[in-house]
Design an enzyme around this catalytic site. Structure first.
Site, PDB file in Angstrom:
ATOM      1  CB  SER A 175       8.792  -4.192   5.374  1.00 26.77           C
ATOM      2  OG  SER A 175       9.310  -2.775   4.984  1.00 26.77           O
ATOM      3  CE1 TYR A 186       4.207  -2.652   7.681  1.00 28.00           C
ATOM      4  CE2 TYR A 186       6.467  -1.955   7.100  1.00 28.00           C
ATOM      5  CZ  TYR A 186       5.138  -2.300   6.894  1.00 28.00           C
ATOM      6  OH  TYR A 186       5.035  -2.856   5.564  1.00 28.00           O
ATOM      7  CE  LYS A 212       5.569  -6.141   7.011  1.00 28.73           C
ATOM      8  NZ  LYS A 212       4.366  -7.082   6.702  1.00 28.73           N
TER       9      LYS A 212
HETATM   10  N1  LIG Z   1       3.175  -1.701  -0.449  1.00 33.97           N
HETATM   11  C1  LIG Z   1       4.562  -1.894  -0.210  1.00 33.97           C
HETATM   12  O1  LIG Z   1       5.435  -0.944  -0.824  1.00 33.97           O
HETATM   13  C2  LIG Z   1       5.080  -2.758   0.751  1.00 33.97           C
HETATM   14  C3  LIG Z   1       6.369  -2.548   1.340  1.00 33.97           C
HETATM   15  C4  LIG Z   1       6.851  -3.298   2.184  1.00 33.97           C
HETATM   16  C5  LIG Z   1       5.918  -4.103   2.788  1.00 33.97           C
HETATM   17  N2  LIG Z   1       4.515  -4.331   2.311  1.00 33.97           N
HETATM   18  C6  LIG Z   1       3.808  -5.396   3.084  1.00 33.97           C
HETATM   19  O2  LIG Z   1       2.965  -6.203   2.037  1.00 33.97           O
HETATM   20  C7  LIG Z   1       1.634  -6.267   2.504  1.00 33.97           C
HETATM   21  C8  LIG Z   1       0.419  -6.009   1.553  1.00 33.97           C
HETATM   22  O3  LIG Z   1       0.624  -4.414   1.758  1.00 33.97           O
HETATM   23  P1  LIG Z   1      -0.332  -3.479   0.753  1.00 33.97           P
HETATM   24  O4  LIG Z   1       0.525  -2.378   0.258  1.00 33.97           O
HETATM   25  O5  LIG Z   1      -0.884  -4.408  -0.362  1.00 33.97           O
HETATM   26  O6  LIG Z   1      -1.431  -2.892   1.764  1.00 33.97           O
HETATM   27  P2  LIG Z   1      -3.065  -2.793   1.645  1.00 33.97           P
HETATM   28  O7  LIG Z   1      -3.439  -1.833   2.614  1.00 33.97           O
HETATM   29  O8  LIG Z   1      -3.476  -2.364   0.183  1.00 33.97           O
HETATM   30  O9  LIG Z   1      -3.627  -4.269   1.750  1.00 33.97           O
HETATM   31  C9  LIG Z   1      -3.651  -4.890   3.134  1.00 33.97           C
HETATM   32  C10 LIG Z   1      -4.849  -5.572   3.182  1.00 33.97           C
HETATM   33  O10 LIG Z   1      -4.694  -6.472   4.541  1.00 33.97           O
HETATM   34  C11 LIG Z   1      -6.098  -6.443   5.100  1.00 33.97           C
HETATM   35  N3  LIG Z   1      -6.010  -6.714   6.467  1.00 33.97           N
HETATM   36  C12 LIG Z   1      -5.508  -5.753   7.476  1.00 33.97           C
HETATM   37  N4  LIG Z   1      -5.780  -6.161   8.790  1.00 33.97           N
HETATM   38  C13 LIG Z   1      -6.145  -7.455   8.494  1.00 33.97           C
HETATM   39  C14 LIG Z   1      -6.655  -8.409   9.351  1.00 33.97           C
HETATM   40  N5  LIG Z   1      -6.233  -8.448  10.664  1.00 33.97           N
HETATM   41  N6  LIG Z   1      -7.275  -9.804   8.835  1.00 33.97           N
HETATM   42  C15 LIG Z   1      -7.449  -9.919   7.529  1.00 33.97           C
HETATM   43  N7  LIG Z   1      -7.037  -8.647   6.685  1.00 33.97           N
HETATM   44  C16 LIG Z   1      -6.459  -7.780   7.122  1.00 33.97           C
HETATM   45  C17 LIG Z   1      -6.683  -5.056   4.608  1.00 33.97           C
HETATM   46  O11 LIG Z   1      -8.242  -4.914   4.743  1.00 33.97           O
HETATM   47  C18 LIG Z   1      -6.212  -4.656   3.239  1.00 33.97           C
HETATM   48  O12 LIG Z   1      -7.109  -5.182   2.279  1.00 33.97           O
HETATM   49  C19 LIG Z   1       1.786  -5.926   4.087  1.00 33.97           C
HETATM   50  O13 LIG Z   1       2.180  -6.849   4.670  1.00 33.97           O
HETATM   51  C20 LIG Z   1       2.678  -4.720   3.876  1.00 33.97           C
HETATM   52  O14 LIG Z   1       3.389  -4.446   5.266  1.00 33.97           O
HETATM   53  C21 LIG Z   1       4.082  -3.514   1.366  1.00 33.97           C
END
Ligand SMILES: NC(=O)c1ccc[n+]([C@@H]2O[C@H](COP(=O)([O-])OP(=O)(O)OC[C@H]3O[C@@H](n4cnc5c(N)ncnc54)[C@H](O)[C@@H]3O)[C@@H](O)[C@H]2O)c1
Length: 303
Positions: free
Chosen positions: A152, A164, A168
């Site tokens: 991130s 977090y 990251k």
């Molecule tokens: N959305 C953003 O703007 C953003 C920004 C920076 C980083 N990220 C990163 O991108 C990734 C996806 O994020 P997102 O926004 O799609 O989140 P989200 O919450 O929509 O999806 C995350 C998924 O991970 C699953 N999960 C959580 N713990 C788990 C485990 N122990 N084992 C298996 N599955 C598990 C959850 O059930 C969920 O379906 C994450 O790593 C997040 O930190 C997202």
């Protein structure tokens, strides 16, 4: 259906919703056989219950693709191993491992509890290790493969997400270590720092000038998994994708050095350091006021 990943087997963690789901669907649409992992938890990592991995498998097969679900917790060694073992038992190989699973437990550092720190670091950082560990052993034998971690922009630091941000940052160092350690086996490792509208970003105060959709992130992952990226030798990189924007992050390196005469003392450093090596201004520090105002206005991206 495209054929960018024809013949490849790809495992995606956190693929039940959000960015992971978009990545799994895109990999399958490009011809990959996909292991869809999701533990089905709430945004803070609690209450695993849903069948969301199976739902995504049904979406893939309904579209004519091939996929299998693994509903395990990837923060455990067994869970990470099961993701990889399922690829092998079902499809006979593993070409790509994409670690997207993540949770959030926000709190100011001075109030953060062990229960807020440990699961966040375990899901992101250990959850990338468990899958990379099992996948890299397979890829080393195969003499090829691609590892992708999800980081991130917050690896630069975060006001209320020290857990977090630390995880990251750790993922970037883990990815770079994998890139170095597996280079001679033909395995590449890269990190993606996405910005996309999901339930996770919806709960975070709007610190983001640019944001896209999960479907904007998926093509970058497909490309990094493909032979086109592997032929370019892309490894050890961190890419941000936010809607139409794509960016590469700098490699960490010493910015300035200076040499003193004789051993350092605190006094000599006090005289010498500010005017020689000095500081590298922290971009996030300059944005603190803007971010506090956005938080006060309750600005949130619309998920
Ligand atoms: N959305 C953003 O703007 C953003 C920004 C920076 C980083 N990220 C990163 O991108 C990734 C996806 O994020 P997102 O926004 O799609 O989140 P989200 O919450 O929509 O999806 C995350 C998924 O991970 C699953 N999960 C959580 N713990 C788990 C485990 N122990 N084992 C298996 N599955 C598990 C959850 O059930 C969920 O379906 C994450 O790593 C997040 O930190 C997202």
């Amino acid at each position: 259906m495209g054929n960018f990943l024809a013949g490849k087997v790809v495992a995606v963690t956190g693929a039940g919703r959000g960015i992971g789901r978009a990545v799994a669907l895109a990999c399958a649409a490009e011809g990959a056989e996909v292991v869809v992992n999701d533990y089905g938890v709430s945004v803070d990592g609690a209450e695993p219950h849903s069948e969301i991995a199976e739902t995504v498998v049904k979406e893939i097969t309904a579209a004519g693709g091939e996929a299998v679900a693994v509903a395990d917790d990837i923060s455990t060694m067994d869970g990470g191993q099961r993701v990889v073992d399922t690829a092998l038992s079902r499809y006979g190989r593993l070409d790509g491992a994409v670690c997207v699973a993540g949770i959030l437990r926000e709190r100011m550092l001075f109030n953060m509890s062990e229960e807020e720190w440990d699961p966040v670091v375990a899901t992101h950082l250990k959850g990338t290790f468990t899958v990379f560990r099992a996948a890299s052993a397979v890829m080393r034998r195969q003499r090829g493969g691609t590892l992708i971690g999800f980081t991130s922009g917050n690896h630069q630091g975060s006001v209320s997400q020290a857990n977090y941000a630390a995880a990251k940052g750790g993922i970037i160092s883990l990815v770079r270590s994998a890139a170095l350690g597996l280079h001679k086996y033909g395995v590449t490792a890269n990190a993606v720092a996405p910005v996309a509208r999901t339930r996770m970003s919806a709960g975070v105060p709007m610190e983001l000038a640019e944001i896209g959709e999960p479907e904007d992130v998926a093509p970058l992952v497909v490309y990094l998994l493909s032979e086109r990226a592997r032929q370019e030798g892309i490894t050890g990189q961190v890419y941000t994708v936010a809607g139409p924007k794509i960016a590469v992050w700098a490699q960490p390196r010493e910015l300035r050095a200076a040499y003193g005469e004789g051993p350092w003392t605190p006094e000599r450093l006090a005289d010498f350091l500010p005017g020689t090596v000095g500081q590298d201004p922290m971009p996030m520090l300059a944005r603190l006021t803007e971010m506090a105002e956005a938080a006060a206005r309750q600005d949130r991206p619309n998920a």
